[in-house]
Design a protein around this motif. Structure first.
Motif, PDB file in Angstrom:
ATOM      1  N   SER A 139       0.938  -1.368   0.044  1.00  0.00           N
ATOM      2  CA  SER A 139      -0.010  -0.105   0.005  1.00  0.00           C
ATOM      3  C   SER A 139       1.026   1.216   0.020  1.00  0.00           C
ATOM      4  CB  SER A 139      -1.066  -0.026   1.234  1.00  0.00           C
ATOM      5  OG  SER A 139      -0.153   0.129   2.360  1.00  0.00           O
ATOM      6  N   ILE A 140       0.357   2.274  -0.531  1.00  0.00           N
ATOM      7  CA  ILE A 140       1.151   3.525  -0.688  1.00  0.00           C
ATOM      8  C   ILE A 140       0.727   4.437   0.641  1.00  0.00           C
ATOM      9  CG2 ILE A 140       1.374   5.576  -2.227  1.00  0.00           C
ATOM     10  CD1 ILE A 140       0.630   4.076  -4.433  1.00  0.00           C
ATOM     11  N   LYS A 141       1.569   4.786   1.192  1.00  0.00           N
ATOM     12  CA  LYS A 141       1.469   5.520   2.390  1.00  0.00           C
ATOM     13  C   LYS A 141       1.730   7.010   2.051  1.00  0.00           C
ATOM     14  CE  LYS A 141       3.262   2.023   5.143  1.00  0.00           C
ATOM     15  NZ  LYS A 141       4.392   1.210   5.298  1.00  0.00           N
ATOM     16  N   PRO A 142       0.661   7.935   2.405  1.00  0.00           N
ATOM     17  CA  PRO A 142       0.980   9.464   1.767  1.00  0.00           C
ATOM     18  C   PRO A 142       2.185  10.124   2.672  1.00  0.00           C
ATOM     19  CG  PRO A 142      -0.875   9.055   3.492  1.00  0.00           C
ATOM     20  CD  PRO A 142      -0.326   7.827   3.116  1.00  0.00           C
ATOM     21  N   LEU A 143       2.349  11.421   2.176  1.00  0.00           N
ATOM     22  CA  LEU A 143       3.330  12.273   3.001  1.00  0.00           C
ATOM     23  C   LEU A 143       2.728  12.712   4.014  1.00  0.00           C
ATOM     24  CD1 LEU A 143       4.470  14.505   0.001  1.00  0.00           C
ATOM     25  CD2 LEU A 143       5.897  12.687   1.065  1.00  0.00           C
ATOM     26  N   GLN A 188      10.928   4.459   5.432  1.00  0.00           N
ATOM     27  CA  GLN A 188       9.654   4.322   6.287  1.00  0.00           C
ATOM     28  C   GLN A 188       8.529   3.956   5.366  1.00  0.00           C
ATOM     29  OE1 GLN A 188       9.177   8.529   7.218  1.00  0.00           O
ATOM     30  NE2 GLN A 188      10.689   8.311   8.877  1.00  0.00           N
ATOM     31  N   ARG A 189       8.329   4.007   3.921  1.00  0.00           N
ATOM     32  CA  ARG A 189       7.441   3.691   3.249  1.00  0.00           C
ATOM     33  C   ARG A 189       7.664   2.218   2.432  1.00  0.00           C
ATOM     34  NH1 ARG A 189       7.585   8.699   4.126  1.00  0.00           N
ATOM     35  NH2 ARG A 189       5.539  10.010   3.910  1.00  0.00           N
ATOM     36  N   GLY A 190       8.864   1.629   2.699  1.00  0.00           N
ATOM     37  CA  GLY A 190       9.261   0.331   2.218  1.00  0.00           C
ATOM     38  C   GLY A 190       9.607   0.383   0.746  1.00  0.00           C
ATOM     39  N   PHE A 191       9.952   1.613   0.484  1.00  0.00           N
ATOM     40  CA  PHE A 191      10.664   1.593  -1.144  1.00  0.00           C
ATOM     41  C   PHE A 191      12.096   1.567  -1.039  1.00  0.00           C
ATOM     42  CE2 PHE A 191       6.703   4.694  -1.688  1.00  0.00           C
ATOM     43  CZ  PHE A 191       6.028   3.642  -1.943  1.00  0.00           C
ATOM     44  N   SER A 192      12.537   0.981  -2.221  1.00  0.00           N
ATOM     45  CA  SER A 192      13.992   1.276  -2.424  1.00  0.00           C
ATOM     46  C   SER A 192      14.471   2.425  -2.518  1.00  0.00           C
ATOM     47  CB  SER A 192      14.232   0.379  -3.793  1.00  0.00           C
ATOM     48  OG  SER A 192      15.367   0.733  -4.402  1.00  0.00           O
ATOM     49  N   GLN A 252       6.845  -0.491  -8.659  1.00  0.00           N
ATOM     50  CA  GLN A 252       7.318   0.399  -7.341  1.00  0.00           C
ATOM     51  C   GLN A 252       7.705   1.718  -7.753  1.00  0.00           C
ATOM     52  OE1 GLN A 252      11.033   0.014  -4.561  1.00  0.00           O
ATOM     53  NE2 GLN A 252       9.436  -1.117  -3.610  1.00  0.00           N
ATOM     54  N   SER A 253       8.180   1.788  -9.119  1.00  0.00           N
ATOM     55  CA  SER A 253       8.585   3.260  -9.416  1.00  0.00           C
ATOM     56  C   SER A 253       7.396   4.109  -9.432  1.00  0.00           C
ATOM     57  CB  SER A 253       9.409   3.337 -10.825  1.00  0.00           C
ATOM     58  OG  SER A 253       8.695   2.638 -11.687  1.00  0.00           O
ATOM     59  N   HIS A 254       6.236   3.719 -10.185  1.00  0.00           N
ATOM     60  CA  HIS A 254       4.867   4.192 -10.286  1.00  0.00           C
ATOM     61  C   HIS A 254       4.306   4.405  -8.739  1.00  0.00           C
ATOM     62  CE1 HIS A 254       0.938   5.220 -11.716  1.00  0.00           C
ATOM     63  NE2 HIS A 254       0.340   4.519 -10.649  1.00  0.00           N
ATOM     64  N   GLN A 255       4.431   3.468  -7.931  1.00  0.00           N
ATOM     65  CA  GLN A 255       4.123   3.468  -6.298  1.00  0.00           C
ATOM     66  C   GLN A 255       4.659   4.820  -5.692  1.00  0.00           C
ATOM     67  OE1 GLN A 255       4.550  -0.157  -4.723  1.00  0.00           O
ATOM     68  NE2 GLN A 255       2.595  -0.908  -5.205  1.00  0.00           N
ATOM     69  N   LYS A 257       2.658  11.738  -9.716  1.00  0.00           N
ATOM     70  CA  LYS A 257       1.728  11.391 -10.751  1.00  0.00           C
ATOM     71  C   LYS A 257       0.282  11.264  -9.754  1.00  0.00           C
ATOM     72  CE  LYS A 257       2.476   8.269 -13.755  1.00  0.00           C
ATOM     73  NZ  LYS A 257       2.720   7.114 -14.445  1.00  0.00           N
ATOM     74  N   PRO A 258      -0.679  11.574 -10.853  1.00  0.00           N
ATOM     75  CA  PRO A 258      -2.134  11.351  -9.738  1.00  0.00           C
ATOM     76  C   PRO A 258      -2.192   9.629  -9.441  1.00  0.00           C
ATOM     77  CG  PRO A 258      -2.474  11.456 -12.153  1.00  0.00           C
ATOM     78  CD  PRO A 258      -1.014  11.643 -12.075  1.00  0.00           C
ATOM     79  N   SER A 259      -2.738   9.506  -8.439  1.00  0.00           N
ATOM     80  CA  SER A 259      -3.015   8.169  -8.060  1.00  0.00           C
ATOM     81  C   SER A 259      -4.369   7.606  -8.705  1.00  0.00           C
ATOM     82  CB  SER A 259      -3.617   8.081  -6.271  1.00  0.00           C
ATOM     83  OG  SER A 259      -4.726   8.667  -6.141  1.00  0.00           O
ATOM     84  N   THR A 260      -4.564   6.340  -8.730  1.00  0.00           N
ATOM     85  CA  THR A 260      -5.818   5.657  -9.489  1.00  0.00           C
ATOM     86  C   THR A 260      -6.979   6.275  -9.215  1.00  0.00           C
ATOM     87  OG1 THR A 260      -5.575   3.829  -7.980  1.00  0.00           O
ATOM     88  CG2 THR A 260      -4.321   3.782 -10.115  1.00  0.00           C
TER      89      THR A 260
END
Length: 83
Positions: free
Chosen positions: A3-7, A43-47, A65-68, A76-79
């Motif tokens: 899941s994508i965590k917001p700022l 913190q968000r689990g990204f590389s 992951q690059s899109h996430q 980019k806008p979210s879905t």
């Protein structure tokens, strides 16, 4: 799928009127808050490396992951913005 965590302070699905950022605006936000790219990514689990590539504009961010990362950074806008 992760899941994508917001700022911090952002709703999970920011409204389109909140606007998107450019790579330079996202970098400026890191500078303004004193957050490192590495900490933000961890913190968000990204590389960390992939996050830096997205910020440098070296990835198209079409999927995965690059899109996430691009969505989490508001590049980019979210879905849910596209509905």
């Amino acid at each position: 799928m992760q899941s994508i965590k917001p700022l911090a302070g952002q709703p999970p699905c920011a409204a389109p009127e909140d606007g998107l950022r450019t790579e330079s605006e996202a970098k400026a936000a890191f500078m303004a808050t004193g957050t490192t790219v590495a900490d933000w990514a961890r913190q968000r689990g990204f590389s960390e490396a992939l996050t830096r590539m997205v910020l440098a504009g070296k990835r198209k961010c079409l999927r995965g992951q690059s899109h996430q990362i691009a969505v989490a950074l508001r590049l980019k806008p979210s879905t849910c913005d596209q509905q």
